[in-house]
Design an enzyme around this catalytic site. Sequence first.
Site, mmCIF file in Angstrom:
data_model
loop_
_atom_site.group_PDB
_atom_site.id
_atom_site.type_symbol
_atom_site.label_atom_id
_atom_site.label_comp_id
_atom_site.label_asym_id
_atom_site.label_seq_id
_atom_site.Cartn_x
_atom_site.Cartn_y
_atom_site.Cartn_z
ATOM 1 N N ARG A 123 15.411 2.904 -6.367
ATOM 2 C CA ARG A 123 13.976 2.959 -6.030
ATOM 3 C C ARG A 123 13.212 3.851 -7.011
ATOM 4 N NH1 ARG A 123 11.035 3.388 -0.024
ATOM 5 N NH2 ARG A 123 8.920 3.313 -0.869
ATOM 6 N N GLU A 137 -0.239 -1.390 -11.450
ATOM 7 C CA GLU A 137 1.032 -1.408 -10.711
ATOM 8 C C GLU A 137 1.669 -2.800 -10.782
ATOM 9 O OE1 GLU A 137 2.475 1.252 -9.495
ATOM 10 O OE2 GLU A 137 0.878 2.720 -9.112
ATOM 11 N N ASN A 149 9.028 4.400 -10.165
ATOM 12 C CA ASN A 149 8.204 5.494 -10.695
ATOM 13 C C ASN A 149 7.922 5.333 -12.186
ATOM 14 O OD1 ASN A 149 8.211 6.742 -8.184
ATOM 15 N ND2 ASN A 149 10.157 7.767 -8.599
ATOM 16 N N LYS A 207 9.220 -5.174 -4.902
ATOM 17 C CA LYS A 207 9.315 -3.863 -4.248
ATOM 18 C C LYS A 207 10.184 -3.968 -2.993
ATOM 19 C CE LYS A 207 7.070 0.299 -2.761
ATOM 20 N NZ LYS A 207 5.899 1.170 -2.741
ATOM 21 N N HIS A 231 4.988 6.932 -13.839
ATOM 22 C CA HIS A 231 4.372 7.866 -12.896
ATOM 23 C C HIS A 231 4.555 9.334 -13.272
ATOM 24 C CE1 HIS A 231 3.853 4.232 -10.635
ATOM 25 N NE2 HIS A 231 3.271 4.858 -9.637
ATOM 26 N N GLU A 289 15.240 6.263 -1.830
ATOM 27 C CA GLU A 289 15.175 6.651 -3.239
ATOM 28 C C GLU A 289 16.375 7.494 -3.679
ATOM 29 O OE1 GLU A 289 11.112 7.178 -4.611
ATOM 30 O OE2 GLU A 289 11.822 8.640 -6.069
ATOM 31 N N HIS A 328 1.143 11.036 -13.351
ATOM 32 C CA HIS A 328 0.757 12.143 -12.468
ATOM 33 C C HIS A 328 0.351 13.361 -13.283
ATOM 34 C CE1 HIS A 328 3.127 10.455 -8.793
ATOM 35 N NE2 HIS A 328 1.912 9.964 -8.875
ATOM 36 N N LYS A 378 6.746 4.736 2.607
ATOM 37 C CA LYS A 378 6.443 6.121 2.224
ATOM 38 C C LYS A 378 5.062 6.468 2.775
ATOM 39 C CE LYS A 378 8.970 6.845 -2.106
ATOM 40 N NZ LYS A 378 8.810 7.142 -3.542
ATOM 41 N N HIS A 389 -5.581 6.848 -10.440
ATOM 42 C CA HIS A 389 -4.116 6.761 -10.394
ATOM 43 C C HIS A 389 -3.582 5.595 -11.237
ATOM 44 C CE1 HIS A 389 -0.087 7.056 -8.721
ATOM 45 N NE2 HIS A 389 -0.135 5.775 -8.414
ATOM 46 N N ARG A 415 6.409 11.474 18.431
ATOM 47 C CA ARG A 415 7.681 11.258 17.710
ATOM 48 C C ARG A 415 7.843 9.833 17.188
ATOM 49 N NH1 ARG A 415 9.528 14.760 21.832
ATOM 50 N NH2 ARG A 415 9.584 16.860 20.961
HETATM 51 N N1 LIG Z 1 2.897 5.236 -0.010
HETATM 52 C C1 LIG Z 1 3.125 4.798 -1.215
HETATM 53 O O1 LIG Z 1 4.199 4.266 -1.517
HETATM 54 C C2 LIG Z 1 2.035 4.914 -2.257
HETATM 55 C C3 LIG Z 1 2.170 4.232 -3.475
HETATM 56 C C4 LIG Z 1 1.113 4.311 -4.389
HETATM 57 C C5 LIG Z 1 -0.028 5.040 -4.083
HETATM 58 N N2 LIG Z 1 -0.115 5.692 -2.891
HETATM 59 C C6 LIG Z 1 -1.319 6.459 -2.529
HETATM 60 O O2 LIG Z 1 -2.402 5.542 -2.445
HETATM 61 C C7 LIG Z 1 -3.613 6.243 -2.653
HETATM 62 C C8 LIG Z 1 -4.500 5.437 -3.574
HETATM 63 O O3 LIG Z 1 -4.751 4.206 -2.970
HETATM 64 P P1 LIG Z 1 -6.052 3.347 -3.330
HETATM 65 O O4 LIG Z 1 -6.166 3.235 -4.798
HETATM 66 O O5 LIG Z 1 -5.995 2.135 -2.496
HETATM 67 O O6 LIG Z 1 -7.224 4.354 -2.921
HETATM 68 P P2 LIG Z 1 -8.245 4.437 -1.702
HETATM 69 O O7 LIG Z 1 -7.617 4.171 -0.409
HETATM 70 O O8 LIG Z 1 -8.949 5.740 -1.861
HETATM 71 O O9 LIG Z 1 -9.271 3.262 -2.037
HETATM 72 C C9 LIG Z 1 -10.062 3.341 -3.203
HETATM 73 C C10 LIG Z 1 -11.551 3.131 -2.867
HETATM 74 O O10 LIG Z 1 -11.777 1.756 -2.627
HETATM 75 C C11 LIG Z 1 -12.488 1.586 -1.408
HETATM 76 N N3 LIG Z 1 -12.059 0.298 -0.870
HETATM 77 C C12 LIG Z 1 -10.896 -0.010 -0.262
HETATM 78 N N4 LIG Z 1 -10.826 -1.322 -0.023
HETATM 79 C C13 LIG Z 1 -11.977 -1.867 -0.476
HETATM 80 C C14 LIG Z 1 -12.487 -3.186 -0.536
HETATM 81 N N5 LIG Z 1 -11.776 -4.235 -0.106
HETATM 82 N N6 LIG Z 1 -13.714 -3.375 -1.088
HETATM 83 C C15 LIG Z 1 -14.431 -2.318 -1.567
HETATM 84 N N7 LIG Z 1 -13.990 -1.063 -1.562
HETATM 85 C C16 LIG Z 1 -12.772 -0.841 -1.019
HETATM 86 C C17 LIG Z 1 -12.130 2.770 -0.575
HETATM 87 O O11 LIG Z 1 -13.130 3.038 0.375
HETATM 88 C C18 LIG Z 1 -12.025 3.869 -1.627
HETATM 89 O O12 LIG Z 1 -13.298 4.393 -1.872
HETATM 90 C C19 LIG Z 1 -3.235 7.601 -3.219
HETATM 91 O O13 LIG Z 1 -3.427 8.572 -2.216
HETATM 92 C C20 LIG Z 1 -1.760 7.457 -3.552
HETATM 93 O O14 LIG Z 1 -1.055 8.675 -3.438
HETATM 94 C C21 LIG Z 1 0.891 5.627 -1.979
#
Ligand SMILES: NC(=O)c1ccc[n+]([C@@H]2O[C@H](COP(=O)([O-])OP(=O)(O)OC[C@H]3O[C@@H](n4cnc5c(N)ncnc54)[C@H](O)[C@@H]3O)[C@@H](O)[C@H]2O)c1
Length: 364
Positions: free
Chosen positions: A241, A185, A245, A227, A248, A237, A252, A143, A266, A121
């Site tokens: 907030r 972003e 988006n 942010k 987005h 949100e 998306h 999030k 993305h 929990r």
């Molecule tokens: N929670 C939120 O508010 C929020 C906001 C935006 C995006 N997201 C989510 O984030 C995800 C995308 O995140 P991301 O783009 O970081 O993707 P990811 O975590 O898949 O990382 C992208 C790639 O980079 C590699 N990597 C990470 N750090 C590295 C480094 N320092 N050097 C070399 N390689 C590295 C990873 O192994 C992966 O292959 C999506 O699932 C999306 O939905 C969440």
Amino acid sequence: MTKIITVGLGERAYAIHAGSGLLDRAGALLKPFARGPVPVVTDAMVGELHLARLLDVLGGAGLDARPVVLPPGEATKSFAGLETLCGQLLDMGVDRGGLIVAFGGGVIGDLTGFAAGILKRGIAFAQIPTTLLAQVDSSVGGKTAINARQGKNLIGLFHQPRLVIADTALLSTLSRRELLAGYAEVVKYGTLGDADFFEWLEQNGPLALAGHDDAMVHAVAHSCRMKADIVARDEREAGERALLNLGHTFGHALEAATGFSDRLNHGEGVAIGTALAFRLSVRLGLASGQDAERFVRHLRAVGLPSAIADIPGPRPDADTLIAAMGHDKKVKDGKINFVLLRGLGRTFVTADVPDAALRDVLNA
Ligand SMILES: NC(=O)c1ccc[n+]([C@@H]2O[C@H](COP(=O)([O-])OP(=O)(O)OC[C@H]3O[C@@H](n4cnc5c(N)ncnc54)[C@H](O)[C@@H]3O)[C@@H](O)[C@H]2O)c1
């Protein structure tokens, strides 16, 4: 240069530390929150590059760090990935007084935050984001989610971290494409509420992307501050907030229409999506063409795509994109919500967009 930003959420307030080389201080920073075994969740890619150093630093501070290494990639943010992670964390004996560390990009941050939120929990967690996208966006704001067969991020909860440590030196091992995805972003922040920051990015964004420490730390810290302030005012949100988006809804839809494939990541979706939001705003007489052109010029200057035609392969058509937008989480009462612009730094949310204008922009 290190900057500390507070996310002002009362008794759940937390600090974001942004700086180059901060990993070396992770032990000291995490120690006040840690007790018993400290799981460090990462993916195999980050694990290979940076985990040994983090474990060393944590061990040096007297923490009992225990690595959990998951496969890299979006597929890990799934029920199966969650089950594997929760199983390993329970086997390790985590309890409600402990701390779980997410060490990776948005995939690891979202999955680990969600697991921490539901295990026993709710267990505290900290974020050490390793992609630019995670440093400026996903690690801040609480999030967390996994993906469902029906769509991305549909199963999740709000669970704020106790601490975020954004070490910009970790970004040096990211591919240019991943770095640019996160930069999309960063540009979003310059577009949604702070035209001065946009101007700063025009001058310094290329420097930051080329590895200039102070410029990158400023870009990350400023994005986090924007942010953090929005999250502090509207954590769940209910209103403001939603401005985060920007780009987005289009983004998306483009990601869905290209099958979440390598054709478009993305950040690239967000970049094109924000350009489309700008074009729609111009089409509706809300924003000036000059502002929209200036925005697109900056995307092009750093090497980000800015139009549907920039996506390799067959062009997604307007019907497919509009259908995909209808499945977005941001649909309310059957209406698609758009974040539109009255100019650089001036955004608002509306569901009042004539179909013909939307189609014009998607077909242009
Ligand atoms: N929670 C939120 O508010 C929020 C906001 C935006 C995006 N997201 C989510 O984030 C995800 C995308 O995140 P991301 O783009 O970081 O993707 P990811 O975590 O898949 O990382 C992208 C790639 O980079 C590699 N990597 C990470 N750090 C590295 C480094 N320092 N050097 C070399 N390689 C590295 C990873 O192994 C992966 O292959 C999506 O699932 C999306 O939905 C969440």
